[in-house]
Write a protein that holds these residues in place. Structure first.
Motif, PDB file in Angstrom:
ATOM      1  N   SER A 195      24.687   1.893   0.817  1.00 30.66           N
ATOM      2  CA  SER A 195      25.151   3.250   0.549  1.00 30.66           C
ATOM      3  C   SER A 195      24.591   4.257   1.543  1.00 30.66           C
ATOM      4  O   SER A 195      25.038   5.386   1.587  1.00 30.66           O
ATOM      5  N   ASN A 196      23.605   3.858   2.337  1.00 32.60           N
ATOM      6  CA  ASN A 196      22.994   4.771   3.299  1.00 32.60           C
ATOM      7  C   ASN A 196      23.642   4.722   4.684  1.00 32.60           C
ATOM      8  O   ASN A 196      23.107   5.283   5.626  1.00 32.60           O
ATOM      9  N   TYR A 197      24.766   4.039   4.793  1.00 33.40           N
ATOM     10  CA  TYR A 197      25.419   3.911   6.088  1.00 33.40           C
ATOM     11  C   TYR A 197      26.655   4.801   6.190  1.00 33.40           C
ATOM     12  O   TYR A 197      27.359   5.040   5.215  1.00 33.40           O
ATOM     13  N   ILE A 198      26.887   5.267   7.398  1.00 36.58           N
ATOM     14  CA  ILE A 198      28.144   5.915   7.765  1.00 36.58           C
ATOM     15  C   ILE A 198      28.863   4.953   8.700  1.00 36.58           C
ATOM     16  O   ILE A 198      28.302   4.533   9.722  1.00 36.58           O
ATOM     17  N   MET A 199      30.100   4.611   8.346  1.00 33.28           N
ATOM     18  CA  MET A 199      30.894   3.698   9.156  1.00 33.28           C
ATOM     19  C   MET A 199      31.890   4.509   9.969  1.00 33.28           C
ATOM     20  O   MET A 199      32.522   5.428   9.451  1.00 33.28           O
ATOM     21  N   SER A 200      32.034   4.159  11.228  1.00 40.29           N
ATOM     22  CA  SER A 200      32.893   4.947  12.112  1.00 40.29           C
ATOM     23  C   SER A 200      33.722   4.055  13.021  1.00 40.29           C
ATOM     24  O   SER A 200      33.341   2.918  13.316  1.00 40.29           O
ATOM     25  N   TRP A 201      34.832   4.617  13.457  1.00 41.86           N
ATOM     26  CA  TRP A 201      35.618   4.039  14.545  1.00 41.86           C
ATOM     27  C   TRP A 201      35.514   4.962  15.748  1.00 41.86           C
ATOM     28  O   TRP A 201      35.681   6.186  15.611  1.00 41.86           O
ATOM     29  N   TYR A 202      35.230   4.382  16.888  1.00 44.40           N
ATOM     30  CA  TYR A 202      35.221   5.082  18.166  1.00 44.40           C
ATOM     31  C   TYR A 202      36.252   4.405  19.072  1.00 44.40           C
ATOM     32  O   TYR A 202      36.689   3.283  18.822  1.00 44.40           O
ATOM     33  N   ARG A 203      36.598   5.093  20.133  1.00 44.65           N
ATOM     34  CA  ARG A 203      37.466   4.478  21.141  1.00 44.65           C
ATOM     35  C   ARG A 203      37.034   4.912  22.523  1.00 44.65           C
ATOM     36  O   ARG A 203      36.459   5.977  22.701  1.00 44.65           O
ATOM     37  N   GLN A 204      37.337   4.050  23.473  1.00 52.76           N
ATOM     38  CA  GLN A 204      37.008   4.344  24.863  1.00 52.76           C
ATOM     39  C   GLN A 204      38.173   3.923  25.737  1.00 52.76           C
ATOM     40  O   GLN A 204      38.480   2.724  25.852  1.00 52.76           O
ATOM     41  N   ALA A 205      38.821   4.905  26.315  1.00 53.59           N
ATOM     42  CA  ALA A 205      39.898   4.639  27.258  1.00 53.59           C
ATOM     43  C   ALA A 205      39.312   4.369  28.638  1.00 53.59           C
ATOM     44  O   ALA A 205      38.188   4.795  28.940  1.00 53.59           O
ATOM     45  N   GLN A 206      40.062   3.690  29.454  1.00 51.95           N
ATOM     46  CA  GLN A 206      39.580   3.330  30.787  1.00 51.95           C
ATOM     47  C   GLN A 206      39.214   4.580  31.568  1.00 51.95           C
ATOM     48  O   GLN A 206      40.016   5.509  31.676  1.00 51.95           O
ATOM     49  N   GLY A 207      37.992   4.600  32.085  1.00 51.92           N
ATOM     50  CA  GLY A 207      37.546   5.723  32.895  1.00 51.92           C
ATOM     51  C   GLY A 207      37.103   6.942  32.106  1.00 51.92           C
ATOM     52  O   GLY A 207      36.788   7.977  32.711  1.00 51.92           O
ATOM     53  N   LYS A 208      37.079   6.825  30.778  1.00 55.44           N
ATOM     54  CA  LYS A 208      36.688   7.964  29.952  1.00 55.44           C
ATOM     55  C   LYS A 208      35.483   7.602  29.076  1.00 55.44           C
ATOM     56  O   LYS A 208      35.150   6.430  28.911  1.00 55.44           O
ATOM     57  N   GLU A 209      34.866   8.626  28.519  1.00 54.37           N
ATOM     58  CA  GLU A 209      33.727   8.404  27.645  1.00 54.37           C
ATOM     59  C   GLU A 209      34.187   7.950  26.263  1.00 54.37           C
ATOM     60  O   GLU A 209      35.311   8.235  25.835  1.00 54.37           O
ATOM     61  N   ARG A 210      33.294   7.256  25.584  1.00 51.98           N
ATOM     62  CA  ARG A 210      33.593   6.826  24.216  1.00 51.98           C
ATOM     63  C   ARG A 210      33.640   8.064  23.310  1.00 51.98           C
ATOM     64  O   ARG A 210      32.796   8.945  23.395  1.00 51.98           O
ATOM     65  N   GLU A 211      34.637   8.097  22.420  1.00 53.63           N
ATOM     66  CA  GLU A 211      34.795   9.252  21.549  1.00 53.63           C
ATOM     67  C   GLU A 211      34.969   8.817  20.101  1.00 53.63           C
ATOM     68  O   GLU A 211      35.517   7.743  19.815  1.00 53.63           O
TER      69      GLU A 211
END
Length: 121
Positions: free
Chosen positions: A33-49
Motif C-alpha cells: 500500500s506504500n507504493y505509487i505505480m507509474s507508467w513512463y515513456r521515452q521516445a527516441q532522442g527524448k527524455e523519459r516522461e
C-alpha cells in the motif's frame, strides 16, 4: 526488491488502441500500500516522461496532459498488475513504455525493462 515485467506493446495504426500490462512481484504484504505505480515513456532522442500514475492505497490517479481523456491507468491488487489502456493513439505516442514502482517509505524506484509502442500514421 520489486520486479516489474511489462507486456502488451506493439504496432498499431493511428486511432487504434493497446493495453499495456505491468506484472509486479516482490512486495511484502505490509509494503504494497506504500507504493505509487507509474507508467513512463521515452521516445527516441527524448527524455523519459511520466504518462500516468496510481496510488496503491487509495487508487488516486494522475495523468500527463498529453494523454488525458485517452489513456486510463488501473490496477488489479490481487495479481498484482498495473494496466495502461491507451485509446485514440497518435503517432506522437510512439515510445518505449516503462513501468515504475516508487516506495513512499524508502523513496526507492524499481523499473521494468520497457515495451515498445509504435503508432503508424
Amino acid at each position: 526488491q520489486v520486479q516489474l515485467v511489462e507486456s502488451g506493446g506493439g504496432l498499431v495504426q493511428s486511432g487504434g488502441s493497446l493495453r499495456l500490462s505491468c506484472a509486479a512481484s516482490g512486495f511484502t504484504f505490509s509494503s504494497y500500500s506504500n507504493y505509487i505505480m507509474s507508467w513512463y515513456r521515452q521516445a527516441q532522442g527524448k527524455e523519459r516522461e511520466l504518462v500516468a500514475s496510481i496510488n496503491n492505497d487509495g487508487g488516486r490517479t494522475n495523468y500527463a496532459d498529453s494523454v488525458k481523456g485517452r489513456f486510463t491507468i488501473s490496477k488489479d491488487n490481487a495479481k498484482p498488475t498495473v494496466y495502461l489502456q491507451m485509446n485514440s493513439l497518435k503517432p506522437e505516442d510512439t515510445a518505449v513504455y516503462f513501468c515504475k514502482a516508487l516506495s513512499r517509505v524508502t523513496s526507492r524506484s524499481d523499473w521494468g525493462q520497457g515495451t515498445q509502442v509504435t503508432v503508424s500514421s
